[in-house]
Design a protein around this motif. Structure first.
Motif, PDB file in Angstrom:
ATOM      1  N   ILE A  79      -3.678   4.523  -0.563  1.00 41.24           N
ATOM      2  CA  ILE A  79      -4.529   4.898   0.567  1.00 41.24           C
ATOM      3  C   ILE A  79      -4.467   6.420   0.769  1.00 41.24           C
ATOM      4  O   ILE A  79      -3.564   7.079   0.251  1.00 41.24           O
ATOM      5  CB  ILE A  79      -4.109   4.183   1.886  1.00 41.24           C
ATOM      6  N   GLU A  80      -5.430   6.942   1.504  1.00 39.36           N
ATOM      7  CA  GLU A  80      -5.434   8.381   1.796  1.00 39.36           C
ATOM      8  C   GLU A  80      -4.313   8.701   2.774  1.00 39.36           C
ATOM      9  O   GLU A  80      -3.986   7.889   3.638  1.00 39.36           O
ATOM     10  CB  GLU A  80      -6.768   8.802   2.421  1.00 39.36           C
ATOM     11  N   ARG A  81      -3.784   9.897   2.634  1.00 35.18           N
ATOM     12  CA  ARG A  81      -2.674  10.338   3.487  1.00 35.18           C
ATOM     13  C   ARG A  81      -3.049  10.258   4.988  1.00 35.18           C
ATOM     14  O   ARG A  81      -2.271   9.837   5.816  1.00 35.18           O
ATOM     15  CB  ARG A  81      -2.317  11.746   3.028  1.00 35.18           C
ATOM     16  N   ASP A  82      -4.299  10.680   5.315  1.00 31.73           N
ATOM     17  CA  ASP A  82      -4.656  10.707   6.740  1.00 31.73           C
ATOM     18  C   ASP A  82      -4.981   9.331   7.327  1.00 31.73           C
ATOM     19  O   ASP A  82      -5.233   9.208   8.516  1.00 31.73           O
ATOM     20  CB  ASP A  82      -5.785  11.728   7.016  1.00 31.73           C
ATOM     21  N   GLU A  83      -4.994   8.301   6.476  1.00 30.08           N
ATOM     22  CA  GLU A  83      -5.202   6.932   6.994  1.00 30.08           C
ATOM     23  C   GLU A  83      -3.885   6.321   7.435  1.00 30.08           C
ATOM     24  O   GLU A  83      -3.859   5.274   8.090  1.00 30.08           O
ATOM     25  CB  GLU A  83      -5.701   6.010   5.870  1.00 30.08           C
ATOM     26  N   LEU A  84      -2.774   6.943   7.018  1.00 33.64           N
ATOM     27  CA  LEU A  84      -1.474   6.272   7.067  1.00 33.64           C
ATOM     28  C   LEU A  84      -1.048   5.771   8.452  1.00 33.64           C
ATOM     29  O   LEU A  84      -0.740   4.596   8.618  1.00 33.64           O
ATOM     30  CB  LEU A  84      -0.406   7.225   6.492  1.00 33.64           C
ATOM     31  N   TYR A  85      -1.006   6.666   9.431  1.00 38.15           N
ATOM     32  CA  TYR A  85      -0.376   6.267  10.692  1.00 38.15           C
ATOM     33  C   TYR A  85      -1.184   5.258  11.493  1.00 38.15           C
ATOM     34  O   TYR A  85      -0.634   4.548  12.330  1.00 38.15           O
ATOM     35  CB  TYR A  85      -0.036   7.514  11.528  1.00 38.15           C
ATOM     36  N   SER A  86      -2.492   5.182  11.205  1.00 36.25           N
ATOM     37  CA  SER A  86      -3.302   4.194  11.928  1.00 36.25           C
ATOM     38  C   SER A  86      -3.587   2.984  11.040  1.00 36.25           C
ATOM     39  O   SER A  86      -4.379   2.123  11.386  1.00 36.25           O
ATOM     40  CB  SER A  86      -4.611   4.832  12.386  1.00 36.25           C
ATOM     41  N   PHE A  87      -2.941   2.931   9.885  1.00 36.92           N
ATOM     42  CA  PHE A  87      -3.210   1.849   8.928  1.00 36.92           C
ATOM     43  C   PHE A  87      -2.772   0.511   9.508  1.00 36.92           C
ATOM     44  O   PHE A  87      -1.749   0.406  10.180  1.00 36.92           O
ATOM     45  CB  PHE A  87      -2.452   2.136   7.620  1.00 36.92           C
ATOM     46  N   ASP A  88      -3.587  -0.511   9.232  1.00 36.44           N
ATOM     47  CA  ASP A  88      -3.308  -1.822   9.797  1.00 36.44           C
ATOM     48  C   ASP A  88      -2.349  -2.591   8.869  1.00 36.44           C
ATOM     49  O   ASP A  88      -2.790  -3.303   7.978  1.00 36.44           O
ATOM     50  CB  ASP A  88      -4.642  -2.576   9.951  1.00 36.44           C
ATOM     51  N   ALA A  89      -1.049  -2.374   9.065  1.00 41.65           N
ATOM     52  CA  ALA A  89      -0.050  -3.053   8.229  1.00 41.65           C
ATOM     53  C   ALA A  89       1.054  -3.598   9.123  1.00 41.65           C
ATOM     54  O   ALA A  89       1.211  -3.161  10.268  1.00 41.65           O
ATOM     55  CB  ALA A  89       0.528  -2.071   7.220  1.00 41.65           C
ATOM     56  N   ASP A  90       1.814  -4.557   8.596  1.00 41.86           N
ATOM     57  CA  ASP A  90       2.933  -5.113   9.376  1.00 41.86           C
ATOM     58  C   ASP A  90       4.113  -4.142   9.395  1.00 41.86           C
ATOM     59  O   ASP A  90       4.811  -4.003  10.395  1.00 41.86           O
ATOM     60  CB  ASP A  90       3.407  -6.435   8.745  1.00 41.86           C
ATOM     61  N   ILE A  91       4.329  -3.506   8.234  1.00 35.10           N
ATOM     62  CA  ILE A  91       5.543  -2.684   8.083  1.00 35.10           C
ATOM     63  C   ILE A  91       5.185  -1.300   7.544  1.00 35.10           C
ATOM     64  O   ILE A  91       4.394  -1.166   6.604  1.00 35.10           O
ATOM     65  CB  ILE A  91       6.526  -3.369   7.093  1.00 35.10           C
TER      66      ILE A  91
ATOM     67  N   TYR B 109       0.866  -1.180   0.000  1.00 35.30           N
ATOM     68  CA  TYR B 109       0.000   0.000   0.000  1.00 35.30           C
ATOM     69  C   TYR B 109       0.907   1.235   0.000  1.00 35.30           C
ATOM     70  O   TYR B 109       2.054   1.163   0.456  1.00 35.30           O
ATOM     71  CB  TYR B 109      -0.881   0.016   1.254  1.00 35.30           C
ATOM     72  N   GLY B 110       0.390   2.346  -0.495  1.00 39.86           N
ATOM     73  CA  GLY B 110       1.240   3.539  -0.524  1.00 39.86           C
ATOM     74  C   GLY B 110       0.440   4.816  -0.538  1.00 39.86           C
ATOM     75  O   GLY B 110      -0.770   4.813  -0.835  1.00 39.86           O
ATOM     76  N   THR B 111       1.119   5.897  -0.197  1.00 40.47           N
ATOM     77  CA  THR B 111       0.481   7.216  -0.250  1.00 40.47           C
ATOM     78  C   THR B 111       1.494   8.276  -0.665  1.00 40.47           C
ATOM     79  O   THR B 111       2.699   8.109  -0.437  1.00 40.47           O
ATOM     80  CB  THR B 111      -0.153   7.569   1.123  1.00 40.47           C
ATOM     81  N   ASP B 112       1.000   9.312  -1.316  1.00 42.20           N
ATOM     82  CA  ASP B 112       1.873  10.410  -1.760  1.00 42.20           C
ATOM     83  C   ASP B 112       1.011  11.645  -1.904  1.00 42.20           C
ATOM     84  O   ASP B 112      -0.221  11.550  -1.853  1.00 42.20           O
ATOM     85  CB  ASP B 112       2.544  10.042  -3.100  1.00 42.20           C
ATOM     86  N   ILE B 113       1.654  12.807  -2.084  1.00 38.63           N
ATOM     87  CA  ILE B 113       0.864  14.022  -2.302  1.00 38.63           C
ATOM     88  C   ILE B 113       0.947  14.440  -3.772  1.00 38.63           C
ATOM     89  O   ILE B 113       0.344  15.420  -4.173  1.00 38.63           O
ATOM     90  CB  ILE B 113       1.355  15.175  -1.391  1.00 38.63           C
ATOM     91  N   ASN B 114       1.681  13.668  -4.546  1.00 36.09           N
ATOM     92  CA  ASN B 114       1.894  14.017  -5.945  1.00 36.09           C
ATOM     93  C   ASN B 114       1.120  13.033  -6.841  1.00 36.09           C
ATOM     94  O   ASN B 114       1.327  11.820  -6.763  1.00 36.09           O
ATOM     95  CB  ASN B 114       3.406  13.953  -6.219  1.00 36.09           C
TER      96      ASN B 114
END
Ligand code: NAD
Length: 365
Positions: free
Chosen positions: A222-234, A202-207
């Motif tokens: 994914i949306e930028r504001d989902e990032l830090y709470s995103f359910d991922a291993d890494i 999964y990934g996010t960027d502003i560009n």
């Protein structure tokens, strides 16, 4: 005004060199932190600093960081940095300013080698090269190293594998869910490696362009504001620094943080907080050293792709060594990384007690 020698004493800095040229408007400050391991390498940062004090503080902070990065990745170089003060309106960078700087670098006689950094470009390195050989990443020199991003991405990829080995007992990333922040030169190539290995990326960027390119390669956006709470291993921070801070860290559900951005921890204490939360942190200056390994290789009779690939893949073992120190001493991996770098410098420093008539330099001219 800060007392300069007091400042230099804070981390045993070697030189703080002011380069000034009225005709071209050049105002540059080069800090050479430590040359125990070899000539000091550090990029040229060109920035509109508000005050001289801001520029000095940035130069010394970044120079020390380079010493640690260069020491930990096993290259034969000390650490330095130059900051150039410009005003984009009244005093923008120019060919003549770069060439004036090149002449000052030449005068440092190989104690310092400059390279690209924030605000400087390959073209700037080409201007500097007109005046000195002590520059890396010019397009003009035979055996030049060129764009270091692919090596940085490779280093981050092997670093993610080493982190999986440490956290899960296997370095296989197949089926692992990961999220990459910043799909630029490094982040995009990291995604490609992981997709090839069967990771769920999964990934996010502003560009928008960066997002489109990643989407086409198979990255789920994914949306930028989902990032830090995103359910991922890494979580792989490959955009900006200081993304590991009080606000973000609270939301983390990741097992591993491993990415290319510089200065990922907003403050030193965030290394401890990650440890307390059971999150394995791959220290930034260890995992993102592929770029400097790449550029440094020019010094050995010209850039050699195979030699670079071997050293970059060595980031895997370097990280495992850092994780081991952290485990044995029950300290955050960020602290263990500092110890790892300091240990190499201390060991080489001991050899300097042996008298040698000629001080062999790693620079071949
Ligand atoms: P880049 O400029 O090519 O890519 C950075 C990407 O991050 C861009 O696509 C940008 O749009 C995106 N971005 C910026 N702000 C963002 C935000 N708030 N949220 C999400 N995305 C955002 O840079 P790069 O060369 O890929 O480097 C990435 C990071 O790695 C930087 O921090 C850089 O300092 C560090 N680094 C790079 C190298 C190298 O060899 N390129 C070496 C060492 C460290």
């Amino acid at each position: 005004m800060t007392d300069i020698f007091d400042l230099l004493e804070t981390a045993d800095y070697e030189n703080l060199i002011f380069s000034h040229d009225e005709a071209t408007g050049l105002k540059a400050i080069t800090c050479i932190h430590n040359t125990t391991l070899g000539p000091a390498i550090g990029g040229l940062r060109i920035w509109n600093y508000k005050t001289e004090e801001d520029a000095i503080i940035d130069a010394i902070r970044l120079a020390k960081g380079m010493t640690y990065k260069n020491a930990a990745c096993g290259i034969y170089a000390g650490g330095a940095k130059t900051v150039m003060m410009i005003d984009p309106e009244k005093n923008p960078k120019s060919e003549e300013m770069m060439r004036a700087f090149g002449r000052f670098v030449e005068g440092m006689n190989g104690r310092y080698l400059t390279a690209e950094d924030v605000g400087s470009s390959e073209a700037d390195m080409d201007y500097i090269y007109q005046e000195t050989d002590y520059v890396l990443g010019t397009t003009m020199k035979p055996g030049t190293s060129g764009n270091p991003s692919p090596s940085t991405a490779r280093g981050v990829y092997v670093g993610i594998k080493a982190s999986c080995k440490q956290r899960y007992g296997s370095d296989d990333v197949k089926g692992k869910k990961m999220v990459v922040e910043g799909l630029g030169n490094v982040g995009f190539n990291v995604c490609k490696y992981l997709l090839e290995d069967g990771a769920e990326v999964y990934g996010t960027d502003i560009n928008e362009k960066a997002i489109e390119r990643a989407k086409e390669a198979g990255v789920k956006i994914i949306e930028r504001d989902e990032l830090y709470s995103f359910d991922a291993d890494i979580y792989a921070p490959c955009a900006l620094g200081a993304t590991i801070n009080d606000e973000s860290i609270e939301q983390f559900k990741f097992d591993i943080v491993a990415g290319s951005a510089n200065n990922q921890l907003k403050e030193e204490k965030h290394g401890q907080i990650l440890k307390d939360k059971g999150i394995l942190y791959a220290p930034d200056f260890i995992i993102n050293a592929g770029g400097v390994i790449h550029c440094h290789d020019e010094l050995f009779g010209g850039f050699n792709k195979e030699r670079v690939a071997i050293t970059v893949d060595g980031i895997y073992d370097q990280l495992l060594k850092v994780f081991k120190i952290a485990e044995e001493e029950d300290i955050p991996t960020s602290q263990a990384a500092n110890k790892f770098a300091e240990d190499r410098i201390a060991k080489i420093l001991k050899t300097k007690k042996i008298f040698a008539r000629v001080n062999k330099s790693t620079i071949r001219r």
